[in-house]
Design an enzyme around this catalytic site. Structure first.
Site, PDB file in Angstrom:
ATOM      1  N   LYS A  37       0.824  -1.216   0.000  1.00  0.00           N
ATOM      2  CA  LYS A  37       0.000   0.000   0.000  1.00  0.00           C
ATOM      3  C   LYS A  37       0.857   1.265   0.000  1.00  0.00           C
ATOM      4  CE  LYS A  37      -2.320  -0.743   3.760  1.00  0.00           C
ATOM      5  NZ  LYS A  37      -1.670  -2.000   4.143  1.00  0.00           N
ATOM      6  N   ARG A  92      -9.608   1.712   9.416  1.00  0.00           N
ATOM      7  CA  ARG A  92      -9.202   0.382   9.877  1.00  0.00           C
ATOM      8  C   ARG A  92     -10.351  -0.417  10.480  1.00  0.00           C
ATOM      9  NH1 ARG A  92      -3.571  -0.395  10.450  1.00  0.00           N
ATOM     10  NH2 ARG A  92      -2.360   1.475  10.025  1.00  0.00           N
ATOM     11  N   ARG A 133      11.762  -8.456   4.712  1.00  0.00           N
ATOM     12  CA  ARG A 133      12.016  -7.015   4.698  1.00  0.00           C
ATOM     13  C   ARG A 133      13.198  -6.672   5.611  1.00  0.00           C
ATOM     14  NH1 ARG A 133       7.054  -3.052   5.784  1.00  0.00           N
ATOM     15  NH2 ARG A 133       6.963  -4.222   7.741  1.00  0.00           N
ATOM     16  N   ARG A 160      13.075  -5.755  11.423  1.00  0.00           N
ATOM     17  CA  ARG A 160      12.246  -5.212  12.496  1.00  0.00           C
ATOM     18  C   ARG A 160      11.691  -6.342  13.359  1.00  0.00           C
ATOM     19  NH1 ARG A 160       8.179  -1.038   9.608  1.00  0.00           N
ATOM     20  NH2 ARG A 160       6.786  -2.583  10.511  1.00  0.00           N
ATOM     21  N   ARG A 177      -0.088 -10.401  13.055  1.00  0.00           N
ATOM     22  CA  ARG A 177      -0.537  -9.127  12.472  1.00  0.00           C
ATOM     23  C   ARG A 177      -1.591  -9.368  11.393  1.00  0.00           C
ATOM     24  NH1 ARG A 177       4.705  -6.525  10.294  1.00  0.00           N
ATOM     25  NH2 ARG A 177       3.328  -4.928   9.447  1.00  0.00           N
TER      26      ARG A 177
END
Length: 208
Positions: free
Chosen positions: A16, A87, A121, A154, A165
């Site tokens: 996104k 959200r 990532r 991360r 998540r």
């Protein structure tokens, strides 16, 4: 500046942020993200307090405060690409009351692909640049092209955390996607492929 009102939805790892920035640049639109809007307006007084009063305490900013800050950001923009909001259904209701959307895009990506993207990532702790062990490698492995710092994974990009998540996303945000699908305004875009491929799929809809 163009005046299209574009909403981009999708799970974590769908791309996104990348696509929103490109759309904003291509069509001369404001890129509005919840995080940026909150940081830019963190001292704005609302009847529920300032965003900073929650952010500085490490707490989630409650919906009524987020709603007001997003409204302010949208009012300041002729046209925009909205990313990271709404959200949940109460935020959808609020958004419907303050603006009209021209396009609602949903980036559809299989869950295994999302896990692969997110666990691969790597980020630069100094300048914030993003890389990926497969799709977007730096010139020198483990080193940021921009500033030379060592890249890190991360804490929330481990597989266990990523799957949690995604579970939370499906629980909270899937109803948002269904809301727009039922309204007949949702355009589902295949989110697999190169970033250029995905961008062309979205941009062609806006150009038509």
């Amino acid at each position: 500046m163009s005046d299209e009102h574009v909403l981009l939805l999708g799970p974590p790892g769908a791309g996104k942020g990348t696509q929103s920035k490109r759309l904003a640049a291509e069509f001369d639109l404001e890129h509005v993200t919840t995080g940026d809007a909150l940081r830019a307006n963190k001292h704005v007084e609302t009847e529920h307090g300032t965003p900073a009063s929650f952010m500085d305490a490490g707490e989630l900013v409650p919906d009524p405060v987020v709603n007001e800050i997003v409204k302010t950001a949208l009012e300041d923009a002729d046209g925009y690409v909205l990313d990271g909001y709404p959200r949940n259904l109460s935020q959808v209701e609020y958004l419907d009351s303050v603006t009209d959307l021209d396009y609602v895009f949903y980036l559809a990506v299989p869950e295994d692909e999302l896990v692969n993207r997110l666990t691969g990532r790597r980020v630069c702790p100094d300048c914030g640049a993003n890389y990926h062990v497969e799709f977007n490698q730096p010139a020198e492995e483990g080193v940021c092209d921009e500033c030379g710092a060592d890249l890190v994974q991360r804490d929330d990009d481990t597989e266990e955390t990523v799957r949690e998540r995604l579970r939370v996303y499906h629980e909270n945000t899937e109803p948002v996607v269904e809301h727009y699908r039922e309204k007949g305004t949702l355009v589902e875009v295949e989110g697999e492929g190169t970033p250029d491929d995905v961008f062309e799929r979205i941009a062609s809809e806006v150009r038509d």
